[in-house]
Design a protein around this motif. Structure first.
Motif, mmCIF file in Angstrom:
data_model
loop_
_atom_site.group_PDB
_atom_site.id
_atom_site.type_symbol
_atom_site.label_atom_id
_atom_site.label_comp_id
_atom_site.label_asym_id
_atom_site.label_seq_id
_atom_site.Cartn_x
_atom_site.Cartn_y
_atom_site.Cartn_z
ATOM 1 N N VAL A 163 0.854 -1.182 0.000
ATOM 2 C CA VAL A 163 0.000 0.000 0.000
ATOM 3 C C VAL A 163 0.893 1.236 0.000
ATOM 4 N N SER A 181 -2.903 4.733 -2.752
ATOM 5 C CA SER A 181 -4.058 5.184 -1.971
ATOM 6 C C SER A 181 -4.078 6.700 -1.842
ATOM 7 N N ALA A 225 -4.557 8.685 -6.280
ATOM 8 C CA ALA A 225 -4.296 7.280 -6.597
ATOM 9 C C ALA A 225 -4.256 7.029 -8.101
ATOM 10 N N GLU A 246 -6.884 3.013 -4.760
ATOM 11 C CA GLU A 246 -7.907 3.350 -3.761
ATOM 12 C C GLU A 246 -8.102 4.851 -3.858
ATOM 13 N N ASN A 292 -6.746 6.286 4.247
ATOM 14 C CA ASN A 292 -5.843 5.553 3.360
ATOM 15 C C ASN A 292 -5.787 4.081 3.777
ATOM 16 N N SER A 315 -7.921 0.968 2.079
ATOM 17 C CA SER A 315 -7.026 -0.005 1.463
ATOM 18 C C SER A 315 -7.257 -1.398 2.036
#
Length: 337
Positions: A162, A204, A216, A236, A245, A249
């Motif tokens: 992420v 994200s 994103a 995301e 975030n 995610s």
């Protein structure tokens, strides 16, 4: 010996907390407190066994502290001017300058309060010293906690990575965000070389009021252009802050069927706060930081520190009171026994 015994106890508690290998503010607090109480314990022994050595140690500290504070003030003011020149006049960019000016003004404020005279001036001065001392101790604990968390092992083969957004400039990825994405790409390439399954990458970040598109989306384009397969990139696009975030995610992690270990990439100054939030919003994630420009780091760490203080403000009020009682108690143990 009581102070040294307490320092040893704090070290044991620190070791237990460290074994959990997660983001914890308490680690830095315990380690800093252990060092301080150990130093005070040694000073107490010197007072009792070698008063001349004790006076010499106190004199060294009395000279060193103002020198360190003066050097730090000059550094922060210089850094603050650089931030204004390169980053603009937002409050976040002014933090190092404000802190530097505050350090310069601090002794003059104390002198003015003492010159005011009477019990009222003395009590206000004592309160200012207590607040400043606690703020400094809390900041050192925050820095130590950040370093301790950054030193934890990083999974070599995460199932998903992420990447936290940090804002676009004219719809494009700016240097700060580019650093995060490049760190994520390096982690993805390392996982592939290690022979594991190529991890998913989840950029994200939603669309801010001054942005032409979601962060994103721009991040996803950057990743694809640099070799990350399109089917592994899952943007995301709803989040507006770090907590969102991670929370949003987490939903994507569930949808794509990724499992632990997970990796979260942000900037180095942001690692601890993101790690604290990830404990609840994205369990099983390890947060790592991308390097940022050196001039940006002091203000960024101060901003993170202020954010954490605000998030736990009532806890810090209680801790400040305990801190004050502890200082009075230590003074009594060393000099009145």
């Amino acid at each position: 010996m009581l102070l040294l015994a307490f320092a040893a106890l704090l070290l044991v508690v620190f070791a237990v907390a460290r074994a959990r290998q997660r983001a914890q503010l308490r680690e830095g607090t315990l380690l800093v407190a252990a060092v301080v109480f150990a130093a005070l314990g040694v000073l107490q022994l010197l007072v009792q066994t070698d008063p001349d050595a004790a006076r010499a140690a106190i004199l060294v500290v009395a000279v060193a502290v103002p020198v360190v504070v003066a050097v730090l003030a000059v550094f922060l003011i210089t850094n603050g001017i650089t931030m204004l020149r390169l980053e603009g006049r937002s409050l976040a960019n002014l933090l190092s300058l404000i802190a530097g000016i505050g350090l310069v003004a601090f002794p003059f404020v104390l002198l003015a309060l003492l010159a005011w005279g009477g019990l009222g001036g003395f009590l206000v001065a004592a309160l200012v010293v207590l607040i400043a001392g606690y703020a400094a101790a809390a900041f050192v604990a925050f820095l130590v906690s950040s370093l301790l968390y950054a030193a934890l092992p990083v999974p070599r083969t995460p199932t998903a990575i992420v990447v936290l957004g940090s804002g676009l400039i004219d719809g494009r990825v700016p240097p700060l965000l580019r650093g995060r994405l490049d760190r994520a790409i390096a982690a993805w390439q390392r996982a592939v070389r290690a022979g594991g399954v190529a991890p998913f990458v989840i950029p994200s970040g939603g669309q801010g009021p001054d942005e032409p598109r979601a962060e994103a989306e721009a991040m996803a384009d950057y990743l694809r252009e640099r070799g990350i397969p399109a089917d592994l990139v899952h943007p995301e696009t709803r989040s507006l802050n770090t907590r969102e975030n991670l929370a949003f995610s987490r939903a994507i992690v569930g949808e794509i069927g990724a499992s632990k270990p997970l990796l979260v990439v942000t900037s180095d100054y942001h690692v601890l706060r993101a790690g604290l939030l990830a404990r609840r919003e994205l369990p099983g994630a390890r947060v790592v930081g991308a390097r940022t420009a050196a001039y940006f780091v002091p203000s960024a760490f101060l901003r993170e520190y202020v954010a954490l203080l605000n998030r736990q403000r009532w806890m810090h009020v209680v801790f400040a009171l305990v801190f004050g009682v502890a200082l009075v108690s230590v003074y009594a143990v060393i000099f009145l026994t």
